[in-house]
Write a protein that holds these residues in place. Structure first.
Motif, PDB file in Angstrom:
ATOM      1  N   ARG A 139      -2.216  -7.335  10.543  1.00 47.11           N
ATOM      2  CA  ARG A 139      -0.798  -7.827  10.949  1.00 47.11           C
ATOM      3  C   ARG A 139      -0.335  -7.042  12.348  1.00 47.11           C
ATOM      4  NH1 ARG A 139       1.443  -8.667   4.865  1.00 47.11           N
ATOM      5  NH2 ARG A 139       0.095 -10.210   4.149  1.00 47.11           N
ATOM      6  N   ALA A 140      -0.358  -5.851  12.290  1.00 45.90           N
ATOM      7  CA  ALA A 140       0.160  -5.263  13.519  1.00 45.90           C
ATOM      8  C   ALA A 140      -0.327  -5.835  14.616  1.00 45.90           C
ATOM      9  CB  ALA A 140      -0.005  -3.601  13.164  1.00 45.90           C
ATOM     10  N   GLY A 147       7.956   3.616   3.067  1.00 46.60           N
ATOM     11  CA  GLY A 147       7.817   2.263   2.699  1.00 46.60           C
ATOM     12  C   GLY A 147       7.011   1.538   3.955  1.00 46.60           C
ATOM     13  N   SER A 148       7.316   0.133   3.926  1.00 51.33           N
ATOM     14  CA  SER A 148       6.665  -0.669   4.741  1.00 51.33           C
ATOM     15  C   SER A 148       6.864  -0.417   6.319  1.00 51.33           C
ATOM     16  CB  SER A 148       7.235  -2.186   4.292  1.00 51.33           C
ATOM     17  OG  SER A 148       6.466  -2.587   3.181  1.00 51.33           O
ATOM     18  N   PRO A 149       6.124  -0.478   7.152  1.00 47.77           N
ATOM     19  CA  PRO A 149       6.489  -0.331   8.536  1.00 47.77           C
ATOM     20  C   PRO A 149       6.828  -1.586   9.042  1.00 47.77           C
ATOM     21  CG  PRO A 149       4.012  -0.724   8.196  1.00 47.77           C
ATOM     22  CD  PRO A 149       4.648  -0.764   6.641  1.00 47.77           C
ATOM     23  N   LYS A 204      -0.689  -8.470  19.708  1.00 46.31           N
ATOM     24  CA  LYS A 204      -1.130  -9.502  20.670  1.00 46.31           C
ATOM     25  C   LYS A 204      -0.272 -10.645  20.933  1.00 46.31           C
ATOM     26  CE  LYS A 204      -5.599 -11.368  20.298  1.00 46.31           C
ATOM     27  NZ  LYS A 204      -6.722 -11.746  19.393  1.00 46.31           N
ATOM     28  N   ALA A 205       0.550 -10.820  20.043  1.00 44.94           N
ATOM     29  CA  ALA A 205       1.895 -11.960  20.415  1.00 44.94           C
ATOM     30  C   ALA A 205       2.808 -11.352  21.375  1.00 44.94           C
ATOM     31  CB  ALA A 205       2.585 -12.319  19.175  1.00 44.94           C
ATOM     32  N   VAL A 220       1.910   0.905  14.836  1.00 42.55           N
ATOM     33  CA  VAL A 220       3.369   0.502  14.641  1.00 42.55           C
ATOM     34  C   VAL A 220       4.262   1.630  15.335  1.00 42.55           C
ATOM     35  CG1 VAL A 220       2.956  -0.704  12.391  1.00 42.55           C
ATOM     36  CG2 VAL A 220       3.725   1.951  12.431  1.00 42.55           C
ATOM     37  N   ASN A 221       3.866   2.358  15.762  1.00 44.53           N
ATOM     38  CA  ASN A 221       4.798   3.450  16.404  1.00 44.53           C
ATOM     39  C   ASN A 221       4.872   3.696  17.818  1.00 44.53           C
ATOM     40  OD1 ASN A 221       5.867   4.905  14.002  1.00 44.53           O
ATOM     41  ND2 ASN A 221       4.021   6.011  13.872  1.00 44.53           N
TER      42      ASN A 221
END
Length: 180
Positions: free
Chosen positions: A144-145, A28-30, A150-151, A99-100
């Protein structure tokens, strides 16, 4: 994308979600994570593959190297619904890489897919261009990742590496490892 603090107690490659801990498309979603470890940097080789004309699954892989110790590596990869060509599986490999990896980590993403680098860097803010883009769902998650990274202070850089060169350089061997 959600990003939570992950208390690892260990650093370097141990902070990367690899093997059975890694996000995979079939779950599913990360979600993303960050750690308290400052100054970590990784070089990650990504690759995706689809056998043309086959009904079999597509595959993707990411192989991480801690920039402080280029002898050790961690890997994640898996399968996904066949996509007809390598583009989507290459994008999924890049997404898995993003994401990992802890969001605050510096990241050098090495891929043999120029089209994926261009797609990730392209400005798709005009709605018509975004709607017509190949792989738009995966590209949206990648962007988005990237913003989450960056944030949290994570720098992300893309580099192209030619595939199947048979070379002995770190870059060629890393690409071969992701390709295997």
């Amino acid at each position: 994308l959600r990003c939570v603090l992950q208390e690892t107690g260990v650093g370097g490659l141990a902070s990367v979600r690899s093997e059975h801990e890694a996000w995979r498309p079939e779950v599913g979603s990360p979600s993303m994570f960050y750690t308290n470890e400052p100054g970590i940097r990784f070089t990650v080789f990504t690759d995706g593959s689809t056998l043309p004309g086959s009904e079999r699954c597509s595959g993707y892989a990411a192989v991480w190297y801690d920039n402080r110790d280029l002898c050790a590596s961690a890997a994640a990869g898996g399968y996904m619904k066949v996509s007809g060509n390598n583009f989507i599986s290459e994008l999924v490999a890049i997404l898995a890489c993003l994401v990992n990896t802890p969001a605050q980590a510096g990241l050098l993403v090495v891929t043999d897919s120029t089209s994926c680098i261009q797609a990730c860097l392209r400005d798709d803010s005009p709605e018509r261009r975004r709607i017509r883009a190949a792989g738009r769902g995966v590209l949206t998650l990648i962007r988005r990742a990237w913003l989450v990274r960056k944030a949290h202070g994570g720098e992300t850089t893309f580099v192209h590496q030619y595939s199947h060169t048979g070379g002995a350089s770190f870059w060629a061997r890393g690409n071969d490892q992701a390709d295997a």
